[in-house]
Design an enzyme around this catalytic site. Structure first.
Site, mmCIF file in Angstrom:
data_model
loop_
_atom_site.group_PDB
_atom_site.id
_atom_site.type_symbol
_atom_site.label_atom_id
_atom_site.label_comp_id
_atom_site.label_asym_id
_atom_site.label_seq_id
_atom_site.Cartn_x
_atom_site.Cartn_y
_atom_site.Cartn_z
ATOM 1 N N GLU A 172 -65.035 -12.164 -37.214
ATOM 2 C CA GLU A 172 -65.259 -12.983 -36.007
ATOM 3 C C GLU A 172 -66.740 -13.316 -35.874
ATOM 4 O O GLU A 172 -67.168 -12.979 -34.861
ATOM 5 C CB GLU A 172 -64.220 -12.798 -34.900
ATOM 6 C CG GLU A 172 -63.028 -12.840 -34.969
ATOM 7 C CD GLU A 172 -62.146 -12.703 -33.602
ATOM 8 O OE1 GLU A 172 -62.809 -12.704 -32.745
ATOM 9 O OE2 GLU A 172 -60.980 -13.036 -33.789
ATOM 10 N N GLU A 360 -55.498 -11.757 -37.668
ATOM 11 C CA GLU A 360 -55.087 -11.201 -36.475
ATOM 12 C C GLU A 360 -54.243 -12.098 -35.760
ATOM 13 O O GLU A 360 -54.611 -13.582 -35.821
ATOM 14 C CB GLU A 360 -56.522 -10.862 -35.566
ATOM 15 C CG GLU A 360 -57.338 -9.679 -35.617
ATOM 16 C CD GLU A 360 -58.389 -9.498 -34.922
ATOM 17 O OE1 GLU A 360 -58.399 -10.463 -33.628
ATOM 18 O OE2 GLU A 360 -59.514 -8.974 -35.329
HETATM 19 O O1 IFM Z 1 -59.760 -7.477 -29.443
HETATM 20 C C1 IFM Z 1 -60.268 -8.536 -30.099
HETATM 21 C C2 IFM Z 1 -60.724 -8.432 -31.572
HETATM 22 O O2 IFM Z 1 -61.646 -7.195 -31.524
HETATM 23 C C3 IFM Z 1 -61.267 -9.596 -32.345
HETATM 24 N N1 IFM Z 1 -60.377 -10.637 -32.194
HETATM 25 C C4 IFM Z 1 -59.921 -10.807 -30.824
HETATM 26 C C5 IFM Z 1 -59.244 -9.407 -30.152
HETATM 27 C C6 IFM Z 1 -58.382 -9.661 -28.805
HETATM 28 O O3 IFM Z 1 -59.664 -10.565 -27.972
#
Ligand code: IFM
Length: 453
Positions: A172, A360
């Site tokens: 990200e 994710e």
């Molecule tokens: O916890 C985070 C992760 O580190 C990166 N993506 C979003 C998740 C939730 O906020």
């Protein structure tokens, strides 16, 4: 009965990958052990008011010492893929130069444990924790980071490339540029729109450069990078809102994928990005591109945006989900499985993308731990609905190859500290006791089910 309506694991196909994702800073703890250097989050978290309740990641989930049992739990829950990130400060405490053998030893133990359990290790090279020694040199604002990152990547591939096939270069990057260097809500806490452009450019260069280093050193590597994406709806059909939605889409969904695919920055929708040119050196346009094997798509929510005269440069504001009478998580994020479907369809339009891994997806809710159980019905529903949305996209031809749930266990959720619980496993941070939540049990049942109809 673990089936959701009419979907089951078998519908995704036998080669679909199922796993859980984590990140070093959120779970490892042991920040002062075995030669690890400080990272920017260690420093940021010590400043007043930056992290909710003044929480620190000093111990986090103590994964550094408990990885054995935690990985056994991953196996028992039925996951075959385990995504973790490498702490740059554990590997190279000064950011560049001397390598810390004890850091290498830790990740070797972790990787070997995964393999002994039949779990595929997935390395993320950079998940937001930058060595503080580099931060004081300007961090992601300093063009030299492209060299530092390439050298760090070389150390990682030399140490782990003989056993690790799956690599994610950046996690990200938009969060790093936006929250870390523009709004200052994340480490290093820098503010100002003029940080944004060089940071974006250096991240985008590293994204591709990391891919090249892995390709050159790891035979048969499966290389990706992970991008946060949120489907953007315009608040109204008013052309100003529609244009605002396009700008938001350029920032949230296109900014890092398009240069990687050789399409350049999305200046069509957001002309301000043309100013990145002042940071471009000869040859950079080509260097931004890399032929990734997969793109990690990370989706939690969708957004609604409208035009705003109060937000110079972007000229837009988000209409918060909490004001829109829609279901939300404890983060105030809209629960919208259709947004997952829409963003997958949007990414399908990039013909240059070979495969997508949902690297994710998950949700924070206010879990109630009682009598050794966590009955997290909302999270069960969340996973059911989002998986159904992914399946729908897949059945319509989107080349989604895997799903990594966020996250194995409750952990240090950045500026939210320990208050936001995203885990499939509940963690009592005092005793470090782990308790599989109902959502974790549900996913285990789902993964073990064979289709009966
Ligand atoms: O916890 C985070 C992760 O580190 C990166 N993506 C979003 C998740 C939730 O906020």
């Amino acid at each position: 009965m673990t089936k959701i309506d009419c979907i089951s694991k078998a519908d995704f196909g036998t080669d679909f990958l199922w796993g859980v994702a984590t990140a070093a800073y959120q779970i490892e703890g042991a920040v002062n052990e075995d030669g690890r250097g400080d990272c920017n989050w260690d420093v940021f978290a010590k400043k007043n008011g930056k992290i909710k309740n003044g929480d620190r990641a000093t111990f986090a989930c103590d994964f550094y010492h408990r990885y054995d049992e935690d990985l056994e739990l991953v196996q028992a829950m039925g996951f075959k893929e385990f995504r973790f990130s490498i702490s740059w400060s554990r590997m190279i405490p000064g950011g560049f130069g001397d390598v810390n053998q004890k850091g290498i030893d830790f990740y070797n133990r972790l990787i070997n444990k995964c393999l002994s359990l039949g779990i595929e290790p997935w390395i993320t090279l950079y998940h937001w924790d930058l060595p503080q020694a580099l931060e004081v040199l300007g961090g992601w604002k300093n063009r030299k980071i492209v060299e530092w990152f390439a050298d760090y990547t070389k150390v990682c591939v030399a140490a782990f490339g003989d056993r690790v096939r799956s690599w994610i270069v950046l996690n990200e990057p938009m969060a790093v540029a936006g929250l870390g260097y523009t709004t200052g809500l994340h480490a290093p806490g820098k503010k100002g729109v003029w940080n944004f452009l060089p940071v974006v450019h250096h991240l985008a260069l590293c994204q591709a450069e990391g891919g090249r280093v892995i390709r050159d050193h790891v035979a048969n590597a499966y290389i990706g990078t992970a991008i946060s994406c949120s489907y953007v709806h315009a608040y109204s059909t008013n052309p100003r809102d529609v244009r605002a939605a396009k700008r938001a889409d350029a920032l949230m969904n296109r900014l890092f994928i398009e240069p990687a695919l050789g399409l350049g920055y999305p200046t069509d929708a957001f002309p301000f990005l043309k100013q990145i040119n002042q940071y471009m050196l000869a040859g950079d346009a080509e260097k931004l591109a890399f032929d990734f094997d997969f793109i990690g798509l990370q989706n939690y929510f969708s957004v609604v945006v409208k035009h705003s005269y109060l937000a110079p440069v972007v000229w837009l504001k988000e209409v918060p989900a909490t004001l829109r009478n829609v279901p939300t998580t404890a983060m105030g994020w809209e629960v919208n499985p259709d947004g997952m479907y829409q963003i997958l369809k949007q990414f399908e339009k990039y013909k240059e993308i070979k495969e997508i891994i949902v690297s994710e997806n998950g949700a924070a809710f206010d879990d109630d731990f009682s009598e050794n159980e966590v009955s997290d019905k909302q999270r069960v529903l969340f996973f059911q609905q989002y998986l159904a949305a992914i399946l729908k996209a897949k059945q319509e031809g989107v080349n989604v190859k895997g799903y990594l749930a966020w996250t194995l266990m409750d952990n240090f959720e950045w500026a939210e500290g320990y208050s936001a619980r995203f885990g499939l496993v509940f963690v009592d941070f005092e005793s470090q006791q782990r308790t599989v939540k109902d959502s974790g049990k549900w996913l285990t049942g789902f993964l073990n089910e064979t289709k009966t109809s």
